[in-house]
Design a protein around this motif. Structure first.
Motif, PDB file in Angstrom:
ATOM      1  N   VAL A  87      34.126  13.451  66.694  1.00  0.00           N
ATOM      2  CA  VAL A  87      32.928  12.725  67.123  1.00  0.00           C
ATOM      3  C   VAL A  87      31.921  13.721  67.675  1.00  0.00           C
ATOM      4  N   PRO A  88      30.666  13.715  67.157  1.00  0.00           N
ATOM      5  CA  PRO A  88      30.104  12.796  66.156  1.00  0.00           C
ATOM      6  C   PRO A  88      30.601  13.095  64.744  1.00  0.00           C
ATOM      7  N   ALA A  89      30.507  12.085  63.899  1.00  0.00           N
ATOM      8  CA  ALA A  89      31.016  12.206  62.532  1.00  0.00           C
ATOM      9  C   ALA A  89      30.099  13.012  61.633  1.00  0.00           C
ATOM     10  N   THR A  90      28.813  13.095  61.977  1.00  0.00           N
ATOM     11  CA  THR A  90      27.863  13.944  61.261  1.00  0.00           C
ATOM     12  C   THR A  90      27.100  14.777  62.275  1.00  0.00           C
ATOM     13  N   LEU A  91      26.617  15.934  61.846  1.00  0.00           N
ATOM     14  CA  LEU A  91      26.027  16.904  62.772  1.00  0.00           C
ATOM     15  C   LEU A  91      24.676  17.361  62.239  1.00  0.00           C
ATOM     16  N   SER A  92      23.635  16.614  62.562  1.00  0.00           N
ATOM     17  CA  SER A  92      22.290  17.020  62.173  1.00  0.00           C
ATOM     18  C   SER A  92      21.672  17.850  63.291  1.00  0.00           C
ATOM     19  N   PHE A  93      21.228  19.048  62.941  1.00  0.00           N
ATOM     20  CA  PHE A  93      20.516  19.896  63.891  1.00  0.00           C
ATOM     21  C   PHE A  93      19.002  19.698  63.758  1.00  0.00           C
ATOM     22  N   GLY A  94      18.613  18.737  62.908  1.00  0.00           N
ATOM     23  CA  GLY A  94      17.216  18.398  62.765  1.00  0.00           C
ATOM     24  C   GLY A  94      16.448  19.388  61.914  1.00  0.00           C
ATOM     25  N   ALA A  95      15.159  19.470  62.154  1.00  0.00           N
ATOM     26  CA  ALA A  95      14.282  20.357  61.400  1.00  0.00           C
ATOM     27  C   ALA A  95      13.427  21.148  62.374  1.00  0.00           C
ATOM     28  N   GLY A  96      13.088  22.368  61.974  1.00  0.00           N
ATOM     29  CA  GLY A  96      12.281  23.196  62.859  1.00  0.00           C
ATOM     30  C   GLY A  96      11.866  24.479  62.181  1.00  0.00           C
ATOM     31  N   GLY A  97      11.676  25.503  63.004  1.00  0.00           N
ATOM     32  CA  GLY A  97      11.182  26.774  62.511  1.00  0.00           C
ATOM     33  C   GLY A  97      12.285  27.695  62.038  1.00  0.00           C
ATOM     34  N   SER A  98      11.919  28.939  61.834  1.00  0.00           N
ATOM     35  CA  SER A  98      12.835  29.929  61.262  1.00  0.00           C
ATOM     36  C   SER A  98      13.850  30.440  62.275  1.00  0.00           C
ATOM     37  N   GLU A  99      13.686  30.069  63.521  1.00  0.00           N
ATOM     38  CA  GLU A  99      14.628  30.483  64.561  1.00  0.00           C
ATOM     39  C   GLU A  99      15.278  29.244  65.167  1.00  0.00           C
ATOM     40  N   ILE A 100      16.598  29.285  65.306  1.00  0.00           N
ATOM     41  CA  ILE A 100      17.305  28.154  65.890  1.00  0.00           C
ATOM     42  C   ILE A 100      18.279  28.657  66.946  1.00  0.00           C
ATOM     43  N   GLN A 101      18.310  27.974  68.064  1.00  0.00           N
ATOM     44  CA  GLN A 101      19.300  28.223  69.110  1.00  0.00           C
ATOM     45  C   GLN A 101      19.654  26.864  69.695  1.00  0.00           C
ATOM     46  N   PHE A 102      20.721  26.297  69.170  1.00  0.00           N
ATOM     47  CA  PHE A 102      21.037  24.907  69.496  1.00  0.00           C
ATOM     48  C   PHE A 102      22.548  24.723  69.495  1.00  0.00           C
ATOM     49  N   SER A 103      23.035  23.874  70.379  1.00  0.00           N
ATOM     50  CA  SER A 103      24.472  23.624  70.468  1.00  0.00           C
ATOM     51  C   SER A 103      24.743  22.129  70.464  1.00  0.00           C
ATOM     52  N   LYS A 104      25.787  21.736  69.758  1.00  0.00           N
ATOM     53  CA  LYS A 104      26.251  20.352  69.771  1.00  0.00           C
ATOM     54  C   LYS A 104      27.707  20.331  70.239  1.00  0.00           C
ATOM     55  N   THR A 105      28.080  19.260  70.913  1.00  0.00           N
ATOM     56  CA  THR A 105      29.449  19.107  71.388  1.00  0.00           C
ATOM     57  C   THR A 105      30.224  18.201  70.454  1.00  0.00           C
ATOM     58  N   VAL A 106      31.385  18.671  70.015  1.00  0.00           N
ATOM     59  CA  VAL A 106      32.254  17.900  69.135  1.00  0.00           C
ATOM     60  C   VAL A 106      33.540  17.586  69.879  1.00  0.00           C
ATOM     61  N   THR A 107      33.978  16.327  69.811  1.00  0.00           N
ATOM     62  CA  THR A 107      35.204  15.897  70.490  1.00  0.00           C
ATOM     63  C   THR A 107      36.257  15.502  69.469  1.00  0.00           C
ATOM     64  N   LEU A 108      37.414  16.155  69.550  1.00  0.00           N
ATOM     65  CA  LEU A 108      38.548  15.828  68.695  1.00  0.00           C
ATOM     66  C   LEU A 108      39.540  14.972  69.475  1.00  0.00           C
ATOM     67  N   THR A 109      40.118  13.978  68.793  1.00  0.00           N
ATOM     68  CA  THR A 109      41.162  13.146  69.391  1.00  0.00           C
ATOM     69  C   THR A 109      42.327  13.043  68.422  1.00  0.00           C
ATOM     70  N   ASN A 110      43.527  13.326  68.936  1.00  0.00           N
ATOM     71  CA  ASN A 110      44.738  13.195  68.129  1.00  0.00           C
ATOM     72  C   ASN A 110      45.124  11.722  68.064  1.00  0.00           C
ATOM     73  N   LEU A 111      44.952  11.105  66.908  1.00  0.00           N
ATOM     74  CA  LEU A 111      45.229   9.680  66.741  1.00  0.00           C
ATOM     75  C   LEU A 111      46.625   9.420  66.171  1.00  0.00           C
ATOM     76  N   SER A 112      47.388  10.486  65.986  1.00  0.00           N
ATOM     77  CA  SER A 112      48.729  10.316  65.437  1.00  0.00           C
ATOM     78  C   SER A 112      49.745  10.094  66.561  1.00  0.00           C
ATOM     79  N   GLY A 113      50.971   9.895  66.200  1.00  0.00           N
ATOM     80  CA  GLY A 113      52.014   9.643  67.189  1.00  0.00           C
ATOM     81  C   GLY A 113      52.785  10.874  67.588  1.00  0.00           C
ATOM     82  N   ARG A 114      52.289  12.075  67.216  1.00  0.00           N
ATOM     83  CA  ARG A 114      53.018  13.282  67.569  1.00  0.00           C
ATOM     84  C   ARG A 114      52.053  14.413  67.881  1.00  0.00           C
TER      85      ARG A 114
END
Length: 804
Positions: free
Chosen positions: A606-633
């Motif tokens: 989560v999130p299931a898609t990761l759009s960093f949007g649109a901008g100029g030739s330089e990017i410095q951006f961070s997104k947080t991704v959360t993983l969850t173990n949905l299995s039984g082990r």
């Protein structure tokens, strides 16, 4: 050829700013949103998680309704009438008021905003195999496929008498059936547990306010999502979640009376669906002119709905394949937006050409002859120089012949009418090079027998004609023909969404779908006396994904909306473009639905898609991704980034993580780069489980903007008009760069190619719909086609309007 003339007094390069695109709005009808949270908005903030029927929700609903009760006389003092209200997904009132007085309402204390009501339009035999639904049924058991889950179909109604909705094994749940009128109880049973009609909120007077489906569209959607096994003339069909319950929320009226659905009716249906406890909402409707997210009340409602724990699936739209064509409300960030992909077979007929064999062909939607048609083939390009048949052809020039016509510029109805007037006995239309696959043609009132073939086969016939005479036989009887699956349909709308999000997120079969339909009203677009029909559209991809969500939620209860989104989107199989090449992220999202993989995935991202949007030739951006173990082990998950386009990519803050059952962890996905040339940078964040090898993929995307226009997209056009008369908003277009980003500051040129008409104005609609221009024209004095050309730099697009 005349150069266009703009509105009197305007300089040649002036583009005027205008209010809303008039063709999409309902005169005298407004939605008045009030300050203060709706019930779902308040419950999202509340520590009490008892749903829409708990004590906290009941208390807040009373508060909202009291505010609306006090506001009502203040509104009606301004020459207005309150028609209705919603409180669950929005705190808003529906008002009828003269347009000249509407601005006064925005100044009232307690009013957040006032928005004019817009109209939205209507946008499975083998599909269960393509998406591995049959394997998922085998795993959960047929008797459990969607069991206990409620799916809302907000559309034209459901034909409850159809065999696809007859399941005596289901029991009516407590508190149901639910209707807006006691008489509509006859449209419910143990399968269809809600039958609500909102026809009274539609702008036109309607002879049938009931919940009955008179179009067939809603019946088809319901069948795909959750219909039971039943047999039609061509095939046996089954819905994706046959043990789920269905809710019928009718927002389209009687054909010819209320063919569009209004914002207020849709909002009220959404409001009731959440209050009724629906788990999943399927929306196969839309407005091609998507406003910015902050200006879209339907999008705001969907965001609150998902916060309340309801999964929403919405059709991307059928304006593709150009980028930046996603309709509203599919632009909603939390909705799963559905694109359309090919089935693994189509029902087709054929054109038999000696030396070329039997060519696959698809019938038009008009009446077809009972016997084959045989005759010499004549290429229309020898008569009109372009092969389009958009202009009247010389009298008797096609006597006794089968016309070979190229798709494009004008309607199929015009092409066939022109060929028939020239004496043709039938027509073979071949697809354009840009959209090479055949489709079912909407022929309108045309009566000339016709079929469509691929661009490749059309070129083969043209080449054969260059060597001598060709005699063809057109066969109209349908049979199943294998085709390559998992390719995007050429009509499927593409992203980015208006906010730069990845849209669509997921694709599902939307071509050659054999479904249930209504057999009551002959005027309905999808009427068929058999109760079954073959159809196309992202409309039909949407309930397929909604049904898969029901299958998943029934088998894996208790997860969040974001986790269900991840399971569905992250396990998608790769999808190809119409030409067979890998689709881009903004064309196909994560890929094609794989129900079995979603059912078995051990992890959510989560999130299931990761759009960093649109901008100029330089990017410095961070997104947080959360993983969850949905299995039984306990399991180890490996994290990687796999670029597919562009030489720069984000970097994950972790490469591997061990997670106990039910445990979660978050990590940053950081993108730092400079001197990036204009264009698209995209790929996938992958999470691989060590124990099973299962992979979850989250698509990422970033665009560096360009000042070079790459395409002109015609969003809508008027087909016909009175000759010599002004047509306001005759057609609308958007100019985009190579990444599909709108270019609202571009200065387009529009000229007259033929027809002796003129252009009155180019109107920027960017204040309301990003990057859209509308054009006012005057048709020429003579009957026939008027061709106008849009020019931006080296790009051109022609639009044809027939004067009558």
């Amino acid at each position: 050829m005349k150069k266009f003339v703009r509105l009197a007094g305007l300089s040649a390069m002036m583009v005027i700013l205008a209010p809303l695109i008039s063709a999409q709005r309902v005169p005298g009808r407004y939605i008045v949103e009030l300050t203060g949270d709706s019930v779902s908005g308040q419950m999202a903030k509340s520590a009490e998680k008892t749903g829409m029927r708990g004590a906290a929700a009941i208390s807040w609903r009373a508060r909202v309704r009291d505010q609306q009760r006090r506001m009502r006389p203040r509104i009606e003092r301004h020459n207005a009438k309150v028609l209705g209200a919603v409180d669950t997904v929005a705190n808003a009132m529906f008002v009828q008021i003269p347009d000249s007085d509407a601005a006064q309402l925005a100044a009232l204390p307690g009013v957040k905003r006032v928005q004019q009501v817009r109209l939205m339009h209507l946008l499975l035999d083998r599909a269960v195999i393509v998406h591995k639904v049959a394997e998922a049924w085998n795993q959960v058991g047929d008797a459990n496929a969607g069991k206990g889950v409620k799916i809302a179909i907000i559309d034209t109604g459901i034909d409850v008498g159809h065999a696809g909705f007859n399941d005596p094994s289901l029991a009516m749940p407590d508190g149901f059936p639910r209707t807006n009128a006691a008489a509509d109880t006859v449209f419910t049973n143990s399968k269809v547990i809600v039958a609500r009609s909102y026809v009274n909120l539609l702008p036109g007077s309607d002879p049938d306010p009931s919940a009955r489906d008179r179009v067939g569209h809603g019946t088809a959607l319901a069948m795909i999502a959750a219909g039971v096994r039943n047999a039609g003339p061509l095939a046996t069909i089954t819905g994706i979640a046959p043990k789920a319950w269905l809710g019928n929320y009718k927002v389209f009226g009687t054909p010819g009376f209320n063919d569009g659905a209004s914002d207020d009716a849709i909002l009220k249906a959404l409001d009731d669906a959440v209050a009724d406890g629906m788990d999943i909402i399927s929306l196969s409707l839309g407005d091609d002119f998507a406003p910015r997210l902050e200006d879209d009340l339907d999008v705001a409602a969907i965001e609150r709905i998902t916060q309340a724990g309801v999964i929403v699936v919405a059709a991307a739209g059928n304006n593709g394949p150009d980028l930046n064509t996603i309709s509203s409300p599919a632009t909603a960030p939390s909705a799963i937006t559905a694109g359309a992909s090919t089935n693994d077979r189509t029902f087709a007929s054929g054109v038999d050409v000696p030396g070329l064999g039997l060519l696959t062909a698809i019938n038009g939607d008009g009446t077809t002859p009972g016997a084959p048609v045989t005759g010499p083939v004549a290429d229309v390009s020898a008569l009109d120089q372009n092969g389009l048949a958009c202009s009247p052809l010389p009298a008797s020039s096609l006597n006794g012949k089968i016309a070979l016509i190229l798709r494009g510029t004008c309607t199929f109805e015009e092409k066939l009418a022109n060929a028939q007037a020239a004496g043709a006995i039938a027509a073979i239309v071949y697809a354009a090079e840009s959209s090479p696959n055949p489709i079912s043609m909407a022929v309108g009132a045309a009566t000339l027998p016709a079929e469509m073939i691929s661009n490749q086969d059309g070129v083969r016939i043209r080449n054969a004609l260059a060597s001598g005479d060709v005699v063809a036989t057109i066969h109209f009887t349908l049979s199943a023909v294998p085709i390559p699956p998992d390719r995007l349909a050429d009509f499927s709308a593409a992203g980015p969404g208006v906010s730069g999000l990845i849209k669509p997120e997921l694709s599902a079969v939307g071509e050659s779908i054999y479904v249930a339909t209504q057999s009551f009203d002959r005027n309905g677009d999808m009427y068929d006396p058999s109760g079954y029909i073959l159809t196309d559209g992202t409309s039909f991809s949407t309930p397929l994904i909604a049904g898969a969500a029901a299958l998943l939620k029934s088998a894996r209860p208790g997860l969040t909306v974001d986790q269900y989104r991840s399971l569905l989107i992250g396990t998608a199989a790769p999808v190809s473009s119409t030409t067979g090449d890998a689709a881009t992220i903004q064309q196909g999202g994560a890929g094609v639905l794989d129900a079995l993989a979603a059912l078995n995935s051990p992890v959510s991202a989560v999130p299931a898609t990761l759009s960093f949007g649109a901008g100029g030739s330089e990017i410095q951006f961070s997104k947080t991704v959360t993983l969850t173990n949905l299995s039984g082990r306990k399991d180890t998950f490996t994290i990687a980034v796999v670029p597919s386009r562009g030489d720069s990519a984000p970097s994950p803050g972790a490469r591997s993580v061990d997670l106990a059952p039910g445990a979660s962890m978050s990590f940053p996905l950081l993108w730092e780069a400079s001197e990036m040339p204009p264009g698209t940078y995209e790929g996938f964040l992958t999470i691989t489980a060590a124990s099973s090898g299962a992979v979850v993929r989250a698509p990422y995307w970033y665009a560096v903007t360009s000042d070079v226009p790459a395409r002109i997209t015609i969003l809508s056009t008027t087909d016909t008009g009175r000759r010599g008369r002004l047509i306001q908003d005759a057609f609308d277009f958007r100019v985009t760069d190579v990444s599909g980003l709108a270019m609202p500051d571009i200065v387009p040129d529009v000229s007259v190619v033929s027809g002796d008409g003129s252009v009155r104005a180019i109107v920027s609609e960017d204040a309301w719909v990003p990057g859209v221009f509308s054009v006012d024209v005057v048709l020429g004095p003579s009957a026939g086609p008027n061709v106008y050309r849009v020019t931006v730099g080296n790009l051109t697009r022609d639009v044809s309007i027939t004067g009558q």
